[in-house]
Write a protein that holds these residues in place. Structure first.
Motif, PDB file in Angstrom:
ATOM      1  N   ASP A 100       5.334   5.179 -13.705  1.00  0.00           N
ATOM      2  CA  ASP A 100       6.131   4.402 -12.762  1.00  0.00           C
ATOM      3  C   ASP A 100       7.302   5.237 -12.259  1.00  0.00           C
ATOM      4  O   ASP A 100       7.976   5.921 -13.041  1.00  0.00           O
ATOM      5  CB  ASP A 100       6.679   3.128 -13.423  1.00  0.00           C
ATOM      6  N   THR A 101       7.531   5.180 -10.960  1.00  0.00           N
ATOM      7  CA  THR A 101       8.683   5.873 -10.404  1.00  0.00           C
ATOM      8  C   THR A 101       9.930   5.020 -10.589  1.00  0.00           C
ATOM      9  O   THR A 101       9.843   3.827 -10.887  1.00  0.00           O
ATOM     10  CB  THR A 101       8.479   6.159  -8.909  1.00  0.00           C
ATOM     11  N   LYS A 160       0.801  -1.210   0.000  1.00  0.00           N
ATOM     12  CA  LYS A 160       0.000   0.000   0.000  1.00  0.00           C
ATOM     13  C   LYS A 160       0.838   1.267   0.000  1.00  0.00           C
ATOM     14  O   LYS A 160       0.441   2.287  -0.559  1.00  0.00           O
ATOM     15  CB  LYS A 160      -0.934   0.010   1.207  1.00  0.00           C
ATOM     16  N   SER A 161       2.009   1.236   0.634  1.00  0.00           N
ATOM     17  CA  SER A 161       2.845   2.431   0.715  1.00  0.00           C
ATOM     18  C   SER A 161       3.784   2.556  -0.466  1.00  0.00           C
ATOM     19  O   SER A 161       4.528   3.522  -0.577  1.00  0.00           O
ATOM     20  CB  SER A 161       3.656   2.423   2.023  1.00  0.00           C
ATOM     21  N   GLY A 162       3.753   1.592  -1.368  1.00  0.00           N
ATOM     22  CA  GLY A 162       4.565   1.686  -2.574  1.00  0.00           C
ATOM     23  C   GLY A 162       6.051   1.578  -2.331  1.00  0.00           C
ATOM     24  O   GLY A 162       6.845   2.168  -3.075  1.00  0.00           O
ATOM     25  N   ARG A 163       6.448   0.848  -1.320  1.00  0.00           N
ATOM     26  CA  ARG A 163       7.885   0.651  -1.074  1.00  0.00           C
ATOM     27  C   ARG A 163       8.535   0.059  -2.323  1.00  0.00           C
ATOM     28  O   ARG A 163       8.027  -0.897  -2.902  1.00  0.00           O
ATOM     29  CB  ARG A 163       8.087  -0.279   0.120  1.00  0.00           C
ATOM     30  N   PRO A 164       9.654   0.628  -2.744  1.00  0.00           N
ATOM     31  CA  PRO A 164      10.199   0.247  -4.058  1.00  0.00           C
ATOM     32  C   PRO A 164      11.168  -0.932  -4.056  1.00  0.00           C
ATOM     33  O   PRO A 164      11.712  -1.318  -3.028  1.00  0.00           O
ATOM     34  CB  PRO A 164      10.952   1.521  -4.461  1.00  0.00           C
ATOM     35  N   VAL A 208      -5.053   7.946   4.373  1.00  0.00           N
ATOM     36  CA  VAL A 208      -6.416   7.709   3.908  1.00  0.00           C
ATOM     37  C   VAL A 208      -6.435   7.016   2.561  1.00  0.00           C
ATOM     38  O   VAL A 208      -7.174   6.064   2.346  1.00  0.00           O
ATOM     39  CB  VAL A 208      -7.190   9.044   3.823  1.00  0.00           C
ATOM     40  N   THR A 209      -5.601   7.479   1.600  1.00  0.00           N
ATOM     41  CA  THR A 209      -5.654   6.921   0.261  1.00  0.00           C
ATOM     42  C   THR A 209      -4.750   5.716   0.086  1.00  0.00           C
ATOM     43  O   THR A 209      -4.808   5.054  -0.935  1.00  0.00           O
ATOM     44  CB  THR A 209      -5.255   7.978  -0.786  1.00  0.00           C
ATOM     45  N   LEU A 210      -3.909   5.424   1.071  1.00  0.00           N
ATOM     46  CA  LEU A 210      -3.008   4.295   0.936  1.00  0.00           C
ATOM     47  C   LEU A 210      -3.421   3.133   1.835  1.00  0.00           C
ATOM     48  O   LEU A 210      -4.075   2.205   1.411  1.00  0.00           O
ATOM     49  CB  LEU A 210      -1.569   4.731   1.240  1.00  0.00           C
TER      50      LEU A 210
END
Length: 228
Positions: A121-122, A92-96, A220-222
Protein backbone atom coordinates in the motif's frame (compact mmCIF):
# COMPACT_ATOMS: atom_id res chain seq x y z
CA UNK A 1 -3.74 30.58 -12.57
CA UNK A 2 -6.11 30.57 -15.52
CA UNK A 3 -9.34 28.64 -15.15
CA UNK A 4 -8.62 26.28 -18.03
CA UNK A 5 -5.60 24.93 -16.12
CA UNK A 6 -7.93 23.56 -13.45
CA UNK A 7 -9.68 20.36 -14.41
CA UNK A 8 -12.14 18.25 -12.43
CA UNK A 9 -12.29 14.46 -12.11
CA UNK A 10 -15.45 14.56 -14.21
CA UNK A 11 -13.65 16.36 -17.03
CA UNK A 12 -10.67 14.00 -16.88
CA UNK A 13 -12.98 10.98 -17.03
CA UNK A 14 -14.87 12.52 -19.94
CA UNK A 15 -11.63 13.06 -21.86
CA UNK A 16 -10.57 9.43 -21.41
CA UNK A 17 -14.03 8.24 -22.38
CA UNK A 18 -14.37 10.42 -25.49
CA UNK A 19 -10.85 9.75 -26.78
CA UNK A 20 -11.03 5.97 -26.34
CA UNK A 21 -11.17 3.72 -29.40
CA UNK A 22 -13.24 0.55 -29.95
CA UNK A 23 -10.11 -1.57 -29.64
CA UNK A 24 -9.59 -0.50 -26.02
CA UNK A 25 -13.13 -1.49 -24.99
CA UNK A 26 -13.16 1.35 -22.44
CA UNK A 27 -16.68 2.53 -23.27
CA UNK A 28 -18.13 -0.95 -22.80
CA UNK A 29 -16.20 -1.43 -19.55
CA UNK A 30 -17.51 1.91 -18.28
CA UNK A 31 -21.07 0.98 -19.22
CA UNK A 32 -20.71 -2.41 -17.49
CA UNK A 33 -19.37 -0.63 -14.40
CA UNK A 34 -22.34 1.73 -14.36
CA UNK A 35 -24.81 -1.15 -14.75
CA UNK A 36 -23.17 -3.06 -11.90
CA UNK A 37 -23.91 -0.16 -9.52
CA UNK A 38 -27.35 0.74 -10.88
CA UNK A 39 -29.14 -2.13 -9.12
CA UNK A 40 -32.69 -1.06 -9.99
CA UNK A 41 -31.74 -0.24 -13.61
CA UNK A 42 -33.40 3.19 -13.61
CA UNK A 43 -30.48 4.87 -15.39
CA UNK A 44 -29.02 6.62 -12.35
CA UNK A 45 -27.17 5.69 -9.17
CA UNK A 46 -28.70 6.62 -5.84
CA UNK A 47 -26.80 7.15 -2.60
CA UNK A 48 -28.06 3.79 -1.34
CA UNK A 49 -26.83 1.99 -4.47
CA UNK A 50 -23.49 3.78 -4.24
CA UNK A 51 -22.97 2.84 -0.58
CA UNK A 52 -24.01 -0.77 -1.19
CA UNK A 53 -21.54 -1.11 -4.05
CA UNK A 54 -18.67 0.39 -2.05
CA UNK A 55 -19.41 -2.01 0.83
CA UNK A 56 -19.68 -4.98 -1.52
CA UNK A 57 -16.30 -4.20 -3.11
CA UNK A 58 -14.59 -3.42 0.19
CA UNK A 59 -13.88 0.20 -0.77
CA UNK A 60 -14.29 1.42 2.77
CA UNK A 61 -12.77 4.88 2.33
CA UNK A 62 -15.03 5.72 -0.58
CA UNK A 63 -18.22 4.38 0.97
CA UNK A 64 -19.52 7.60 2.50
CA UNK A 65 -21.93 10.41 1.54
CA UNK A 66 -19.07 12.92 1.30
CA UNK A 67 -17.60 11.14 -1.74
CA UNK A 68 -21.05 10.66 -3.26
CA UNK A 69 -21.84 14.38 -2.94
CA UNK A 70 -18.48 15.29 -4.46
CA UNK A 71 -19.30 13.11 -7.48
CA UNK A 72 -22.83 14.54 -7.77
CA UNK A 73 -21.68 17.61 -9.68
CA UNK A 74 -25.15 18.80 -10.71
CA UNK A 75 -26.49 18.27 -7.19
CA UNK A 76 -29.63 16.34 -8.16
CA UNK A 77 -29.15 13.65 -5.52
CA UNK A 78 -28.12 10.86 -7.89
CA UNK A 79 -25.19 10.01 -10.14
CA UNK A 80 -25.61 10.08 -13.89
CA UNK A 81 -23.47 8.03 -16.26
CA UNK A 82 -20.56 10.46 -16.68
CA UNK A 83 -20.49 11.16 -12.94
CA UNK A 84 -20.12 7.41 -12.41
CA UNK A 85 -17.42 7.44 -15.07
CA UNK A 86 -15.55 9.88 -12.82
CA UNK A 87 -15.87 7.32 -10.02
CA UNK A 88 -14.55 4.63 -12.37
CA UNK A 89 -11.54 6.83 -13.15
CA UNK A 90 -10.87 7.50 -9.46
CA UNK A 91 -10.89 3.79 -8.60
CA UNK A 92 -8.85 2.65 -11.60
CA UNK A 93 -6.20 5.39 -11.35
CA UNK A 94 -5.67 4.80 -7.65
CA UNK A 95 -6.41 8.35 -6.56
CA UNK A 96 -5.52 8.42 -2.87
CA UNK A 97 -7.16 9.30 0.40
CA UNK A 98 -5.08 11.40 2.77
CA UNK A 99 -3.17 9.44 5.41
CA UNK A 100 -3.69 12.37 7.75
CA UNK A 101 -7.19 13.81 7.57
CA UNK A 102 -8.63 10.79 5.73
CA UNK A 103 -10.29 12.88 3.02
CA UNK A 104 -10.21 12.05 -0.67
CA UNK A 105 -7.48 14.06 -2.47
CA UNK A 106 -8.82 15.39 -5.78
CA UNK A 107 -5.69 17.32 -6.74
CA UNK A 108 -1.98 17.32 -5.95
CA UNK A 109 -0.67 15.12 -3.14
CA UNK A 110 2.60 13.96 -1.55
CA UNK A 111 3.56 10.27 -1.57
CA UNK A 112 6.21 8.38 0.37
CA UNK A 113 8.67 7.16 -2.26
CA UNK A 114 9.88 4.28 -0.07
CA UNK A 115 6.38 2.90 0.40
CA UNK A 116 5.64 3.49 -3.27
CA UNK A 117 8.40 1.10 -4.34
CA UNK A 118 8.48 -1.41 -1.52
CA UNK A 119 5.08 -1.74 0.15
CA UNK A 120 1.75 -3.25 -0.90
CA UNK A 121 0.00 0.00 0.00
CA UNK A 122 1.23 3.47 -0.83
CA UNK A 123 1.06 6.31 1.67
CA UNK A 124 -0.05 9.76 0.52
CA UNK A 125 -1.13 12.95 2.25
CA UNK A 126 -2.81 16.15 1.13
CA UNK A 127 -0.75 19.37 0.97
CA UNK A 128 -2.32 20.73 4.15
CA UNK A 129 -1.45 17.68 6.24
CA UNK A 130 2.05 17.50 4.74
CA UNK A 131 3.04 21.15 5.25
CA UNK A 132 5.44 21.95 8.08
CA UNK A 133 2.92 23.96 10.01
CA UNK A 134 0.22 21.29 9.79
CA UNK A 135 1.83 17.88 10.40
CA UNK A 136 -1.46 16.04 10.54
CA UNK A 137 -0.16 12.52 9.96
CA UNK A 138 2.01 9.81 11.50
CA UNK A 139 4.28 7.78 9.24
CA UNK A 140 7.39 5.63 9.67
CA UNK A 141 9.39 7.43 6.97
CA UNK A 142 10.63 11.00 7.14
CA UNK A 143 9.24 13.91 5.04
CA UNK A 144 12.46 13.98 3.00
CA UNK A 145 11.29 10.75 1.33
CA UNK A 146 8.02 12.32 0.12
CA UNK A 147 7.50 13.66 -3.40
CA UNK A 148 4.47 15.33 -4.90
CA UNK A 149 2.75 13.25 -7.58
CA UNK A 150 4.25 15.24 -10.46
CA UNK A 151 7.84 15.08 -9.14
CA UNK A 152 7.45 11.39 -8.31
CA UNK A 153 6.32 10.59 -11.84
CA UNK A 154 9.22 12.58 -13.32
CA UNK A 155 11.76 10.89 -11.02
CA UNK A 156 10.45 7.46 -11.98
CA UNK A 157 10.46 8.40 -15.67
CA UNK A 158 14.13 9.39 -15.50
CA UNK A 159 15.02 6.18 -13.69
CA UNK A 160 13.15 4.09 -16.26
CA UNK A 161 14.99 5.90 -19.08
CA UNK A 162 18.32 5.30 -17.37
CA UNK A 163 17.49 1.60 -17.00
CA UNK A 164 17.51 1.22 -20.78
CA UNK A 165 21.07 2.44 -21.12
CA UNK A 166 24.52 0.81 -20.95
CA UNK A 167 25.59 -2.32 -19.01
CA UNK A 168 26.04 -2.40 -15.22
CA UNK A 169 29.15 -0.75 -13.78
CA UNK A 170 31.89 -2.56 -11.91
CA UNK A 171 32.50 0.37 -9.58
CA UNK A 172 31.16 -0.45 -6.11
CA UNK A 173 30.63 3.24 -5.31
CA UNK A 174 28.46 3.74 -8.37
CA UNK A 175 26.41 0.65 -7.56
CA UNK A 176 25.86 2.02 -4.05
CA UNK A 177 24.78 5.36 -5.51
CA UNK A 178 22.25 3.63 -7.74
CA UNK A 179 20.78 1.62 -4.89
CA UNK A 180 20.38 4.84 -2.95
CA UNK A 181 18.79 6.60 -5.94
CA UNK A 182 16.20 3.86 -6.33
CA UNK A 183 15.35 3.89 -2.66
CA UNK A 184 15.39 7.68 -2.36
CA UNK A 185 14.32 9.22 -5.69
CA UNK A 186 13.77 12.62 -4.07
CA UNK A 187 17.52 13.02 -3.46
CA UNK A 188 18.26 12.07 -7.06
CA UNK A 189 15.54 14.36 -8.36
CA UNK A 190 16.54 17.44 -6.34
CA UNK A 191 20.29 17.09 -5.83
CA UNK A 192 22.51 19.63 -7.58
CA UNK A 193 25.77 18.44 -6.04
CA UNK A 194 26.15 15.10 -7.86
CA UNK A 195 28.97 15.26 -10.38
CA UNK A 196 28.14 14.80 -14.03
CA UNK A 197 30.45 11.81 -14.43
CA UNK A 198 29.07 10.02 -11.39
CA UNK A 199 25.47 10.60 -12.45
CA UNK A 200 26.21 9.43 -15.99
CA UNK A 201 27.75 6.24 -14.65
CA UNK A 202 24.90 5.79 -12.23
CA UNK A 203 22.35 6.22 -15.00
CA UNK A 204 23.90 3.27 -16.76
CA UNK A 205 23.94 1.31 -13.53
CA UNK A 206 20.24 0.99 -12.89
CA UNK A 207 19.86 -2.02 -15.19
CA UNK A 208 20.77 -4.69 -12.58
CA UNK A 209 18.18 -3.31 -10.23
CA UNK A 210 15.37 -3.04 -12.75
CA UNK A 211 13.45 -5.71 -10.86
CA UNK A 212 13.14 -3.24 -7.98
CA UNK A 213 11.22 -0.79 -10.16
CA UNK A 214 7.53 -0.81 -10.98
CA UNK A 215 6.43 -0.99 -14.60
CA UNK A 216 4.75 2.23 -15.69
CA UNK A 217 1.83 1.06 -17.80
CA UNK A 218 -0.84 3.78 -17.74
CA UNK A 219 -4.10 3.53 -19.64
CA UNK A 220 -3.91 -0.09 -20.76
CA UNK A 221 -3.50 -1.66 -17.31
CA UNK A 222 -5.64 0.84 -15.45
CA UNK A 223 -8.62 2.39 -17.17
CA UNK A 224 -8.90 -0.28 -19.83
CA UNK A 225 -8.87 -3.29 -17.53
CA UNK A 226 -12.07 -5.04 -16.49
CA UNK A 227 -11.00 -5.62 -12.89
CA UNK A 228 -11.96 -3.27 -10.06
Amino acid sequence: MEEHHSISMLEIARIYYETSTPSTNLKQLARDFFNSIDYDKDGEVSLCEFLNYMKEKGLINMGNPYVFNALDVNGNGSLEFMEVMALYYIIKSGRPFCGGCGNFIPGMFFSCSICFDNEDDTFSVCPMCFSNGNKGYIHQHKPIHFLDNFALLEAKRKMAMAARKAPPPKDHKVRSFVKSAIRHPRATFTSASTSTSTFASASNAIVPYKSEQKEWMWRVTLLESDSI
